[in-house]
Design a protein around this motif. Sequence first.
Motif, short mmCIF file in Angstrom:
data_model
loop_
_atom_site.label_atom_id
_atom_site.label_comp_id
_atom_site.label_asym_id
_atom_site.label_seq_id
_atom_site.Cartn_x
_atom_site.Cartn_y
_atom_site.Cartn_z
N MET A 259 0.85 -1.19 0.00
CA MET A 259 0.00 0.00 0.00
C MET A 259 0.89 1.25 0.00
SD MET A 259 -3.37 0.47 2.31
CE MET A 259 -4.74 1.48 1.70
N PRO A 260 1.35 1.67 -1.19
CA PRO A 260 2.32 2.77 -1.28
C PRO A 260 1.69 4.16 -1.36
CG PRO A 260 2.00 1.80 -3.43
CD PRO A 260 1.07 1.06 -2.50
N SER A 261 0.64 4.40 -0.58
CA SER A 261 -0.18 5.60 -0.70
C SER A 261 0.60 6.88 -0.43
CB SER A 261 -1.36 5.53 0.27
OG SER A 261 -2.13 4.37 0.05
N VAL A 262 0.09 7.97 -1.00
CA VAL A 262 0.59 9.31 -0.72
C VAL A 262 -0.22 9.93 0.41
CG1 VAL A 262 1.00 11.60 -1.71
CG2 VAL A 262 1.32 9.56 -3.12
N PHE A 263 -1.54 9.66 0.43
CA PHE A 263 -2.44 10.07 1.50
C PHE A 263 -3.19 8.83 1.97
CE2 PHE A 263 -2.25 13.84 -1.26
CZ PHE A 263 -1.94 14.83 -0.35
N GLU A 264 -3.46 8.73 3.25
CA GLU A 264 -4.28 7.63 3.75
C GLU A 264 -4.71 7.97 5.18
OE1 GLU A 264 -6.30 4.94 2.26
OE2 GLU A 264 -4.37 4.87 1.22
N SER A 265 -6.00 8.24 5.36
CA SER A 265 -6.47 8.60 6.70
C SER A 265 -6.43 7.42 7.65
CB SER A 265 -7.89 9.16 6.63
OG SER A 265 -8.78 8.21 6.05
N LEU A 266 -6.66 6.22 7.15
CA LEU A 266 -6.61 5.01 7.98
C LEU A 266 -5.85 3.90 7.26
CD1 LEU A 266 -7.53 3.53 10.58
CD2 LEU A 266 -9.59 2.83 9.33
N GLY A 267 -6.45 3.34 6.21
CA GLY A 267 -5.83 2.24 5.48
C GLY A 267 -6.60 0.96 5.67
N GLY A 286 -0.08 9.31 6.99
CA GLY A 286 -1.42 9.29 7.53
C GLY A 286 -1.60 8.28 8.65
N GLY A 287 -2.68 7.49 8.55
CA GLY A 287 -2.99 6.51 9.57
C GLY A 287 -2.35 5.16 9.35
N LEU A 288 -1.57 4.98 8.27
CA LEU A 288 -0.98 3.67 7.98
C LEU A 288 -0.03 3.16 9.07
CD1 LEU A 288 -0.46 3.81 4.11
CD2 LEU A 288 -1.92 2.21 5.38
N PRO A 289 0.83 4.01 9.65
CA PRO A 289 1.68 3.49 10.73
C PRO A 289 0.87 2.93 11.90
CG PRO A 289 2.56 5.57 9.92
CD PRO A 289 1.21 5.39 9.28
N GLU A 290 -0.28 3.53 12.22
CA GLU A 290 -1.14 3.01 13.29
C GLU A 290 -1.67 1.62 12.93
OE1 GLU A 290 -4.31 5.80 14.39
OE2 GLU A 290 -3.14 7.33 13.35
N VAL A 291 -2.10 1.47 11.70
CA VAL A 291 -2.68 0.20 11.26
C VAL A 291 -1.63 -0.90 11.18
CG1 VAL A 291 -3.81 -1.00 9.34
CG2 VAL A 291 -4.59 1.27 10.02
N VAL A 292 -0.51 -0.60 10.55
CA VAL A 292 0.51 -1.63 10.29
C VAL A 292 1.25 -2.03 11.55
CG1 VAL A 292 2.63 -2.12 9.02
CG2 VAL A 292 0.75 -0.89 7.89
N GLY A 293 1.60 -1.05 12.40
CA GLY A 293 2.33 -1.34 13.62
C GLY A 293 3.60 -2.13 13.32
#
Length: 358
Positions: A259-267, A286-293
Amino acid sequence: MRIVQLNPYYYPYKGGIERRLHEICRRLSKKHEMIVLTSQLKDTELEEEMDGYTIKRLPSKFYTNYNPPHVSTPGVLQALNDLEPDLVDFHYRWAPSYTKAMKSYGGKWVFTFHNTYGEGQGPMRYLSTMNDFFFCQMIRDKNVICVSDFVKNDLISRDFKEENLDVIPTGVDFVTDSGKDENFILFVGRLVKTKGLSTLIEAMKNVDCKLVIAGTGPEEELLRSMVGKYDLTDKVEFTGYVDEETKTRLMTTCSAFVMPSVFESLGLAAEEALAHCKPVIASRVGGLPEVVGNAGILIPPKEPQALSDAINAVMVDKELRDNLISNTKTQIQKYNWDNIVNDLEAVYLKNIENNSQS
């Protein structure tokens, strides 16, 4: 309580917001009267019962071939007044007829902020930023439900009061069968610039495994031309739109999700991959670091070399891959639907009680 979920689109259209509303309504309908108020899509009934809740659709006009199409729905305000809900949860900020109705609505309501402020690229980002600037003036003193800590912190930086913001992410169902690994990496989503797929195509020049891209969108022609330009036709497969059954099969058989997004509020797609016990390679946005951990690898956006290095590491290093897969089972528990709905119900009750006392 009688709670109305207000959104311009609903089933049979199934985007991330619509899936969230369905999961919320079918669970909360065991304790409360849940109603989805929306536009009437083609071949749908004005009123329908689904899994214990009610869908009320209003005749509407649709414009453009954008997905979803722009919509105008007369009668939103009158419908809300007729329903007399204890609370309205409003979900969409790009449909003027709905925004106008909520500006005039005198009842209790909250807004759920699903997407990054000013999301988009080029002219669309300018229009999105302008729309969000004016819309945020309308909700500044409302309780706002944010789908991630990233969205919450971004709104705080824009002078929203922290005490008015609650974080309630979108959940996902955990999948026990991870399927047989068929040695390919997967992307699922709309083919738009904000998903960073041109970076992914470029990264594939230095990756040995196959990439499957599932979805459609305005960037498809450009992406296909890049695949031809870089002589990657044996490495990259475009499936076009896939139904739920096919998406599930791809999720259960891929080696990793990208998921190489430029913007992502959650993912949300990254959540779904974790729910299938798949490691995720994603942009640190965005919110990807929270989701992926710690269940994946985070890389800077728009950097093909960093992306190819991460993909190769996950595909080649068995110890790394096994550790990431093991971590998915803990990470995904943050997005358990039952816990999320319990938290959301508490927010709804808090708003009704606070408004009753004011």
